[in-house]
Scaffold this motif. Sequence first.
Motif, PDB file in Angstrom:
ATOM      1  N   SER A  23     -23.071 -26.509  55.938  1.00 34.93           N
ATOM      2  CA  SER A  23     -22.655 -25.771  54.760  1.00 34.93           C
ATOM      3  C   SER A  23     -21.634 -26.603  53.995  1.00 34.93           C
ATOM      4  O   SER A  23     -20.729 -27.175  54.587  1.00 34.93           O
ATOM      5  N   THR A  24     -21.798 -26.663  52.686  1.00 33.78           N
ATOM      6  CA  THR A  24     -20.841 -27.369  51.842  1.00 33.78           C
ATOM      7  C   THR A  24     -20.264 -26.376  50.843  1.00 33.78           C
ATOM      8  O   THR A  24     -21.006 -25.632  50.213  1.00 33.78           O
ATOM      9  N   ALA A  25     -18.945 -26.375  50.731  1.00 33.66           N
ATOM     10  CA  ALA A  25     -18.268 -25.472  49.801  1.00 33.66           C
ATOM     11  C   ALA A  25     -17.161 -26.229  49.081  1.00 33.66           C
ATOM     12  O   ALA A  25     -16.545 -27.129  49.646  1.00 33.66           O
ATOM     13  N   ALA A  26     -16.933 -25.860  47.831  1.00 29.39           N
ATOM     14  CA  ALA A  26     -15.895 -26.497  47.019  1.00 29.39           C
ATOM     15  C   ALA A  26     -14.757 -25.514  46.786  1.00 29.39           C
ATOM     16  O   ALA A  26     -14.978 -24.310  46.604  1.00 29.39           O
ATOM     17  N   TYR A  27     -13.547 -26.047  46.800  1.00 26.98           N
ATOM     18  CA  TYR A  27     -12.339 -25.259  46.597  1.00 26.98           C
ATOM     19  C   TYR A  27     -11.445 -25.980  45.608  1.00 26.98           C
ATOM     20  O   TYR A  27     -11.555 -27.187  45.429  1.00 26.98           O
ATOM     21  N   GLN A  28     -10.543 -25.258  44.990  1.00 31.28           N
ATOM     22  CA  GLN A  28      -9.559 -25.833  44.083  1.00 31.28           C
ATOM     23  C   GLN A  28      -8.195 -25.711  44.746  1.00 31.28           C
ATOM     24  O   GLN A  28      -7.813 -24.628  45.194  1.00 31.28           O
ATOM     25  N   VAL A  29      -7.477 -26.844  44.821  1.00 31.43           N
ATOM     26  CA  VAL A  29      -6.179 -26.865  45.488  1.00 31.43           C
ATOM     27  C   VAL A  29      -5.123 -27.335  44.494  1.00 31.43           C
ATOM     28  O   VAL A  29      -5.313 -28.330  43.791  1.00 31.43           O
ATOM     29  N   GLU A  30      -4.011 -26.615  44.444  1.00 31.16           N
ATOM     30  CA  GLU A  30      -2.918 -26.941  43.531  1.00 31.16           C
ATOM     31  C   GLU A  30      -1.781 -27.619  44.276  1.00 31.16           C
ATOM     32  O   GLU A  30      -1.525 -27.318  45.441  1.00 31.16           O
ATOM     33  N   GLY A  31      -1.103 -28.538  43.597  1.00 31.13           N
ATOM     34  CA  GLY A  31       0.124 -29.111  44.113  1.00 31.13           C
ATOM     35  C   GLY A  31       0.024 -30.499  44.702  1.00 31.13           C
ATOM     36  O   GLY A  31       1.046 -31.107  45.012  1.00 31.13           O
ATOM     37  N   MET A  32      -1.165 -31.026  44.896  1.00 33.41           N
ATOM     38  CA  MET A  32      -1.277 -32.376  45.453  1.00 33.41           C
ATOM     39  C   MET A  32      -0.972 -33.394  44.355  1.00 33.41           C
ATOM     40  O   MET A  32      -1.382 -33.218  43.217  1.00 33.41           O
ATOM     41  N   THR A  33      -0.237 -34.456  44.718  1.00 31.87           N
ATOM     42  CA  THR A  33       0.143 -35.450  43.718  1.00 31.87           C
ATOM     43  C   THR A  33      -0.253 -36.875  44.076  1.00 31.87           C
ATOM     44  O   THR A  33      -0.191 -37.749  43.215  1.00 31.87           O
ATOM     45  N   CYS A  34      -0.615 -37.136  45.346  1.00 32.92           N
ATOM     46  CA  CYS A  34      -0.898 -38.521  45.732  1.00 32.92           C
ATOM     47  C   CYS A  34      -1.835 -38.568  46.938  1.00 32.92           C
ATOM     48  O   CYS A  34      -2.250 -37.533  47.460  1.00 32.92           O
ATOM     49  N   GLY A  35      -2.119 -39.767  47.372  1.00 31.63           N
ATOM     50  CA  GLY A  35      -2.992 -39.972  48.518  1.00 31.63           C
ATOM     51  C   GLY A  35      -2.448 -39.362  49.801  1.00 31.63           C
ATOM     52  O   GLY A  35      -3.203 -38.887  50.647  1.00 31.63           O
ATOM     53  N   HIS A  36      -1.120 -39.365  49.959  1.00 31.14           N
ATOM     54  CA  HIS A  36      -0.527 -38.747  51.148  1.00 31.14           C
ATOM     55  C   HIS A  36      -0.802 -37.245  51.153  1.00 31.14           C
ATOM     56  O   HIS A  36      -1.090 -36.661  52.199  1.00 31.14           O
ATOM     57  N   CYS A  37      -0.715 -36.627  49.991  1.00 34.60           N
ATOM     58  CA  CYS A  37      -1.016 -35.195  49.872  1.00 34.60           C
ATOM     59  C   CYS A  37      -2.463 -34.934  50.303  1.00 34.60           C
ATOM     60  O   CYS A  37      -2.743 -34.022  51.083  1.00 34.60           O
ATOM     61  N   ALA A  38      -3.374 -35.748  49.782  1.00 37.67           N
ATOM     62  CA  ALA A  38      -4.792 -35.603  50.104  1.00 37.67           C
ATOM     63  C   ALA A  38      -5.018 -35.809  51.601  1.00 37.67           C
ATOM     64  O   ALA A  38      -5.804 -35.086  52.225  1.00 37.67           O
ATOM     65  N   SER A  39      -4.324 -36.756  52.202  1.00 38.73           N
ATOM     66  CA  SER A  39      -4.449 -37.005  53.642  1.00 38.73           C
ATOM     67  C   SER A  39      -3.977 -35.806  54.452  1.00 38.73           C
ATOM     68  O   SER A  39      -4.594 -35.448  55.455  1.00 38.73           O
ATOM     69  N   SER A  40      -2.901 -35.180  54.016  1.00 37.63           N
ATOM     70  CA  SER A  40      -2.377 -34.008  54.720  1.00 37.63           C
ATOM     71  C   SER A  40      -3.373 -32.857  54.690  1.00 37.63           C
ATOM     72  O   SER A  40      -3.617 -32.204  55.707  1.00 37.63           O
ATOM     73  N   VAL A  41      -3.956 -32.619  53.529  1.00 38.57           N
ATOM     74  CA  VAL A  41      -4.951 -31.544  53.399  1.00 38.57           C
ATOM     75  C   VAL A  41      -6.193 -31.879  54.221  1.00 38.57           C
ATOM     76  O   VAL A  41      -6.727 -31.031  54.939  1.00 38.57           O
TER      77      VAL A  41
END
Length: 109
Positions: free
Chosen positions: A39-57
Amino acid sequence: MTDPTHSPLPMASTGCACCAPAPATDHATAAAGTASAGSTAAYQVEGMTCGHCASSVTEELTALEGVREVHIDLVAGGTSAVTVTAEHPLSTEEVRVAVEEAGYTLATD
């Protein structure tokens, strides 16, 4: 004259100057491996600003049972698109909790 000690800054979707960009992957091969089941699903996430943020999520989401792949289209300072491929459908609540554990907010419609 090109300075070999400095490389161009990565684009927002791959990181920022303070974070290492994500390793390159062959998306055609990855998509072929996950297209048959799951299953593939898309979500919208607020507050990320950089690659480190993306890595955390990504780290929090991949810790969920059955998650095989997480792709983030980072919009620094805006609402980023997060696509999750899992062996079974995830509830929005599971995703919301994982995103909040990383320190960000799942956008509401």
